[in-house]
Enzyme design. Structure first.
Site, mmCIF file in Angstrom:
data_model
loop_
_atom_site.group_PDB
_atom_site.id
_atom_site.type_symbol
_atom_site.label_atom_id
_atom_site.label_comp_id
_atom_site.label_asym_id
_atom_site.label_seq_id
_atom_site.Cartn_x
_atom_site.Cartn_y
_atom_site.Cartn_z
ATOM 1 N N ALA A 1 37.469 117.883 -28.361
ATOM 2 C CA ALA A 1 36.909 117.817 -27.129
ATOM 3 C C ALA A 1 35.443 117.098 -27.400
ATOM 4 O O ALA A 1 35.790 115.902 -28.103
ATOM 5 C CB ALA A 1 35.832 119.041 -27.604
ATOM 6 N N ASN A 2 34.655 117.499 -26.575
ATOM 7 C CA ASN A 2 32.937 116.222 -26.398
ATOM 8 C C ASN A 2 31.847 116.845 -26.455
ATOM 9 O O ASN A 2 31.700 117.863 -26.029
ATOM 10 C CB ASN A 2 32.920 115.071 -25.706
ATOM 11 C CG ASN A 2 33.165 115.142 -24.121
ATOM 12 O OD1 ASN A 2 32.320 115.990 -23.600
ATOM 13 N ND2 ASN A 2 34.478 115.493 -23.571
ATOM 14 N N ARG A 3 30.580 116.364 -26.749
ATOM 15 C CA ARG A 3 29.512 117.565 -27.027
ATOM 16 C C ARG A 3 29.065 117.158 -25.442
ATOM 17 O O ARG A 3 27.524 117.746 -25.591
ATOM 18 C CB ARG A 3 28.865 116.562 -28.106
ATOM 19 C CG ARG A 3 28.951 116.220 -29.128
ATOM 20 C CD ARG A 3 28.143 115.067 -30.120
ATOM 21 N NE ARG A 3 28.319 114.617 -31.352
ATOM 22 C CZ ARG A 3 28.781 115.911 -32.285
ATOM 23 N NH1 ARG A 3 28.379 116.458 -32.579
ATOM 24 N NH2 ARG A 3 29.201 114.986 -33.756
ATOM 25 N N SER A 4 29.707 117.027 -24.551
ATOM 26 C CA SER A 4 28.486 117.842 -22.902
ATOM 27 C C SER A 4 28.343 118.711 -22.915
ATOM 28 O O SER A 4 29.257 120.023 -23.449
ATOM 29 C CB SER A 4 29.586 116.926 -22.338
ATOM 30 O OG SER A 4 29.349 117.141 -21.208
ATOM 31 N N ALA B 1 32.223 115.104 -18.691
ATOM 32 C CA ALA B 1 32.403 114.061 -19.661
ATOM 33 C C ALA B 1 33.756 114.261 -19.811
ATOM 34 O O ALA B 1 34.530 115.857 -20.225
ATOM 35 C CB ALA B 1 31.895 114.148 -20.949
#
Ligand SMILES: Cc1cc2nc3c(=O)[nH]c(=O)nc-3n(C[C@H](O)[C@H](O)[C@H](O)COP(=O)(O)O)c2cc1C
Length: 478
Positions: free
Chosen positions: A277-280, A343
Site C-alpha cells: 500500500a502507500n500512505r495516501s 496514488a
C-alpha cells in the site's frame, strides 16, 4: 383597566421600544403588550420589583433572534434511547456557530431533562404546546418559522408517522406542520421498527415531502443482543450535515458537467492477508469530488481503501487494486472531466499467493513485481471517449516541477497538479497541501502556477473554479 398612549412616553423609551419592535418584527403596540404580559408573568416584577430600563428593553427577547446573526437551529428531541446523544449534538451544532433552541416531546423528557438541554443551549427548552408563556403570541408558529433549519434527533418511529400524516397534537408536531424551513431527520429505533412496512411507507412519504434524512446507521442496539440498522447517526455526522444545509447555495458553476475523480491508495495483494500500500489518505480526492458536486457537477468518485465517509451527492465506488480502479474508471466513461488524484501503486506482486504465505518455509519468499496499468496514461490516450479535460496529480519528493512537466508529456494529460510530498511536508495524510498547476498549453519557459499553502478543501475549491473557467473558455471558443 388603565390605557396607555405610546406617543406620550419619554423619547428614550419610545426609541428603545421602536428598536425592540423592529427587531422582533412586531408593531410598537404589540411589543408593549408582549412586555406587559412578560412582566405580569415574571414573579419578581409582578410583586413590584424595578421595571426594565430602556437599554434592557431594547435587547431582543432571547427566543426571537439569534445573537450575532448566527444561524438558528431548532432541535426537536424525540422520545428514544438516543435522546442522550442529542445533548452532545447541541454542543456540536454550537461548535459550528449555530444558535440552538430545543424542543422536547413528552416522551423525550423520560430520557433527558429540559433543564440539561436549556443549560447546554443557553436558551429555554420548549416542551408544551399550551404553554401560556410562549403561546400568547402563537409561539409554535414563531418557533416553526424563526429558525434556519429544524433538526429532529432522535426522530422516533412515532414522530415520523405523525409527520407523514400531518398530525399536530403536541408542540413538536405542530411546529413541524407549521414550518416552511428545511427539516433534517435523524431516525433512531429498533431495527424491527425501522424495517416495518409502516415505517418504510412513512419514510418514503417524508422523502417525497422534501424532508432530508441522515442515517440510521447499522450497528449494535441498546437492547441486549440486538443489532441491525436503526442506530441514530452520530452527533458529529448530524452537525456536519446540518452545517451543509445551512450554507448558502453555491453558484452551480459546473452544472451539466460529468466528472470522474479517483482518490486514495490502492492495495496490491501479496497473499489473502497481506498487501502493498502507500500512505495516501484520499482526503484531497474526496475534497475535490465534494467541491465539484457542490458546484453542480454530476460526480463519480472511485476510491481505493480509505477511512472517509462518502461525500454528499457523489456516486462513490470503492475498489482495492489498481486493476479494479482502471476497470471502474472505464465503466464510468464518458465524462467531461477526469481528475486522477489517486496514488495508484506502480507495481503489483506477480506471484501473489492464493493461500497465506507461511513464515516456516525455508527461504524468504521472493516477491516478483510487475507493472500495474497506468490509469492516467490509458485514459489520456484513449482514441474514443477521452474526457475533454484530463487532470493528473504528481506527488513528488524531489525536482517537483521538472518531474511534473515530464509526467504531463509522458502521460498525455492536459493538466498536472504537482504536489510536494517530501518527508516533512505533512501532505500525505495531512489536511494541507502545496500545489503547482502545470498545463499542456504553458510555454516551456513558463513559470509554474504556484498556489499558496492551503487546506485540501481550499485546493479542491480552487481547482474546481479553474476547471469551470477552462470549460467556459472552451465553450466560448468552440
Ligand atoms: C425505554 C424505551 C426506549 C424507546 N426507544 C425508542 C427508540 O429508540 N425509537 C423509537 O422510535 N421509539 C422508542 N421508544 C418508544 C417511544 O418512546 C414512543 O413511541 C413514544 O410515544 C414516542 O414519542 P415521541 O415520538 O413523541 O417522542 C422507546 C420507549 C421506551 C419505553
Amino acid at each position: 383597566m388603565a390605557s396607555l398612549t405610546v406617543r406620550k412616553l419619554d423619547d428614550e423609551i419610545k426609541a428603545a421600544l421602536k428598536l425592540r419592535a423592529a427587531k422582533s418584527g412586531r408593531s410598537v403596540e404589540d411589543e408593549v403588550r408582549v412586555i406587559l404580559r412578560e412582566a405580569a408573568e415574571t414573579p419578581a416584577l409582578a410583586a413590584g420589583a424595578r421595571p426594565a430600563s430602556p437599554s434592557e428593553m431594547s435587547r431582543p427577547a432571547s427566543h426571537h433572534r439569534a445573537p450575532n446573526g448566527r444561524p438558528r437551529v431548532t432541535l426537536i428531541i424525540g422520545g428514544g434511547i438516543a435522546a442522550y446523544k442529542s445533548l452532545d449534538l447541541i454542543r456540536r451544532l454550537k461548535d459550528r456557530g449555530c444558535h440552538v433552541r430545543c424542543v422536547m416531546t413528552r416522551a423525550a423528557q423520560h430520557f433527558v431533562t429540559p433543564l440539561s438541554a436549556s443549560a447546554l443551549a443557553d436558551e429555554h427548552c420548549y416542551t408544551d404546546l399550551f404553554d401560556s408563556r410562549s403561546e400568547f403570541d402563537a409561539g409554535h408558529i414563531r418557533l416553526a418559522r424563526d429558525s434556519d433549519l429544524i433538526v429532529i434527533a432522535p426522530a422516533t418511529a412515532d414522530l415520523m408517522a405523525k409527520m407523514a400524516h400531518g398530525h399536530a397534537d403536541d408542540l413538536a408536531t405542530a411546529i413541524l406542520l407549521a414550518t416552511n424551513r428545511p427539516v433534517l431527520l435523524a431516525p433512531a429505533m429498533n431495527p424491527m421498527m425501522w424495517n416495518h412496512a409502516a415505517t418504510k411507507r412513512n419514510v418514503a412519504q417524508l422523502a417525497r415531502d422534501g424532508i432530508a434524512l441522515i442515517g440510521p446507521n447499522a450497528g449494535e442496539m441498546a437492547e441486549a443482543g440486538e443489532a441491525g440498522t436503526g442506530r441514530m447517526a452520530e452527533p458529529l455526522e448530524i452537525a456536519t450535515r446540518a452545517a451543509t444545509m445551512l450554507r448558502p447555495p453555491r453558484p452551480q458553476i459546473l452544472s451539466g458537467t460529468r466528472m470522474l475523480v479517483t482518490a486514495g491508495p490502492t492495495h496490491e495483494p501479496i497473499d489473502p492477508v497481506r498487501y502493498i500500500a502507500n500512505r495516501s489518505s484520499g482526503k484531497q480526492g474526496f475534497a475535490i469530488a465534494a467541491a465539484a458536486a457542490n458546484a453542480g457537477a454530476d460526480v463519480t468518485l472511485i476510491s481505493g481503501p480509505v477511512d472517509l465517509d462518502n461525500p454528499i451527492n457523489v456516486r462513490t465506488i470503492r475498489v482495492e487494486s489498481a486493476r479494479d480502479m482502471l476497470n471502474e474508471v472505464q465503466k464510468a466513461l464518458p465524462v467531461d472531466v477526469a481528475i486522477f488524484a489517486a496514488a495508484v501503486a506502480d507495481w503489483r506482486v506477480a506471484n501473489a499467493g492464493a493461500q497465506k504465505i507461511k513464515k516456516t518455509q525455508a527461504d524468504m519468499p521472493p516477491l516478483q513485481l510487475v507493472e500495474n496499468p497506468d490509469i492516467l496514461a490509458t485514459i489520456s490516450k484513449l482514441p474514443r471517449n477521452r474526457p475533454t479535460l484530463v487532470v493528473g496529480f504528481a506527488a513528488e519528493t524531489e525536482n517537483l516541477i521538472a518531474n511534473a512537466r515530464s509526467k504531463l508529456a509522458r502521460k498525455g494529460s492536459d493538466w498536472i497538479v504537482a504536489n510536494d510530498v517530501s518527508p516533512g511536508s505533512g501532505v500525505m495524510g495531512g489536511d494541507r497541501n502545496t500545489v503547482h498547476l502545470i498545463t499542456r498549453d504553458d510555454p516551456p519557459d513558463h513559470a509554474p502556477d504556484v498556489w499558496p499553502v492551503m487546506t485540501k478543501d481550499d485546493v479542491a475549491a480552487t481547482l474546481v473554479a479553474r476547471i469551470a473557467q477552462a470549460i467556459k473558455k472552451q465553450s466560448a471558443s468552440s
